[in-house]
Design a protein around this motif. Structure first.
Motif, mmCIF file in Angstrom:
data_model
loop_
_atom_site.group_PDB
_atom_site.id
_atom_site.type_symbol
_atom_site.label_atom_id
_atom_site.label_comp_id
_atom_site.label_asym_id
_atom_site.label_seq_id
_atom_site.Cartn_x
_atom_site.Cartn_y
_atom_site.Cartn_z
ATOM 1 N N ILE A 90 -38.445 -7.540 -0.840
ATOM 2 C CA ILE A 90 -36.983 -7.664 -0.886
ATOM 3 C C ILE A 90 -36.320 -6.356 -0.468
ATOM 4 N N ALA A 91 -36.848 -5.232 -0.948
ATOM 5 C CA ALA A 91 -36.289 -3.930 -0.566
ATOM 6 C C ALA A 91 -36.409 -3.719 0.941
ATOM 7 N N ALA A 92 -37.581 -4.057 1.508
ATOM 8 C CA ALA A 92 -37.766 -3.900 2.955
ATOM 9 C C ALA A 92 -36.806 -4.792 3.722
ATOM 10 N N PHE A 93 -36.576 -6.010 3.241
ATOM 11 C CA PHE A 93 -35.652 -6.937 3.902
ATOM 12 C C PHE A 93 -34.239 -6.368 3.926
ATOM 13 N N TYR A 94 -33.770 -5.855 2.780
ATOM 14 C CA TYR A 94 -32.406 -5.336 2.712
ATOM 15 C C TYR A 94 -32.245 -4.064 3.543
ATOM 16 N N VAL A 95 -33.258 -3.205 3.561
ATOM 17 C CA VAL A 95 -33.172 -1.992 4.367
ATOM 18 C C VAL A 95 -33.104 -2.346 5.852
ATOM 19 N N ARG A 96 -33.940 -3.276 6.267
ATOM 20 C CA ARG A 96 -33.919 -3.715 7.668
ATOM 21 C C ARG A 96 -32.580 -4.348 8.022
ATOM 22 N N LYS A 97 -32.059 -5.150 7.089
ATOM 23 C CA LYS A 97 -30.775 -5.811 7.317
ATOM 24 C C LYS A 97 -29.640 -4.793 7.437
ATOM 25 N N SER A 98 -29.662 -3.767 6.602
ATOM 26 C CA SER A 98 -28.609 -2.754 6.646
ATOM 27 C C SER A 98 -28.657 -1.957 7.942
ATOM 28 N N ARG A 99 -29.855 -1.703 8.446
ATOM 29 C CA ARG A 99 -29.973 -0.974 9.712
ATOM 30 C C ARG A 99 -29.470 -1.812 10.882
#
Length: 240
Positions: A90-99
């Motif tokens: 989930i953390a990786a998904f949100y970080v990728r989404k924010s970028r």
């Protein structure tokens, strides 16, 4: 003619509007729900086929069957590992989404809260193994409901010690992080279903007796993921 400078009130209103846009752009509620549904479904074969390992020495034999008051350490270990991997995904998904969107992400408090709740859930499960708040029946094969009566507070604490409750409590943190009232309402319903299920005693000789405990929450999570994916807002937020 030169434009008049904006007043402090107008600047504050613009800043609040931009903050709301950023929060909406950060939302990816469907993904955590989908991940949690997946690990709940994967738990079904774990519960069914993994033998009970009496590490805590709580099993008692009765005239007809054997009752183990403590959780299966293998199942408990599965939930700890599954939840930690889920929060990492989930953390990786949100970080990728924010970028991709060019905006920051505030997912860190949610991830930290989820990991902390997974640890607390594990500690509570082990503690209740040796200090049960629900008194065990004198006879493991007994079905006398009078022997397992308890007050609402006891049922509440017992329900909150489950892995599915830990997921729901973490979703409350996500609703606060994203300022998402729809997620808050959904999570309250999810927790209510989990609390009712977690305090129901199912007496069955079937090896699939646990299935409602996992299948119902998994379906609720899948339906929630689908709903939030279909109705998610798509704001246009540009950096710079």
């Amino acid at each position: 003619m030169e434009d008049k400078p904006e007043s402090p009130r107008e600047l504050l209103a613009a800043m609040r509007a931009l903050t709301r846009q950023v929060r909406v752009a950060q939302r990816g509620t469907w993904f955590p729900l989908l991940v949690f549904a997946a690990i709940t479904l994967v738990a079904i074969p774990v519960y069914r086929y993994v033998p009970y390992v009496d590490v805590f020495g709580t099993c008692r034999s009765g005239p007809q069957d054997k009752v183990c008051m403590g959780p299966n350490p293998v199942e408990l270990g599965y939930w700890v590992v599954a939840l930690l991997l889920a929060y990492a995904a989930i953390a990786a998904f949100y970080v990728r989404k924010s970028r991709q969107r060019g905006v920051g992400t505030s997912i860190r408090p949610y991830v930290f809260a989820g990991v902390a709740l997974a640890i607390v859930m594990t500690a509570m499960s082990i503690w209740f193994t040796f200090h049960p708040i629900l008194p065990p029946p004198a006879d493991p094969s007994s079905t006398d409901p009078a022997r397992i009566e308890a007050g609402p507070a006891v049922w509440l604490v017992n329900g909150l010690a489950s892995p599915l409750a830990a997921i729901g409590l973490a979703l409350l943190v996500l609703a606060w992080v994203e300022r998402y009232w729809a997620l808050l309402a959904y999570t309250v319903v999810y927790l209510a279903i989990g609390m009712v299920q977690g305090n129901q005693a199912i007496r069955s000789s079937s090896p699939w007796f646990f299935l409602p405990y996992l299948l119902v929450p998994a379906v609720v999570l899948l339906l929630g993921a689908a709903a939030f994916a279909v109705f998610r807002p798509r704001p246009e937020v540009r950096a710079g």
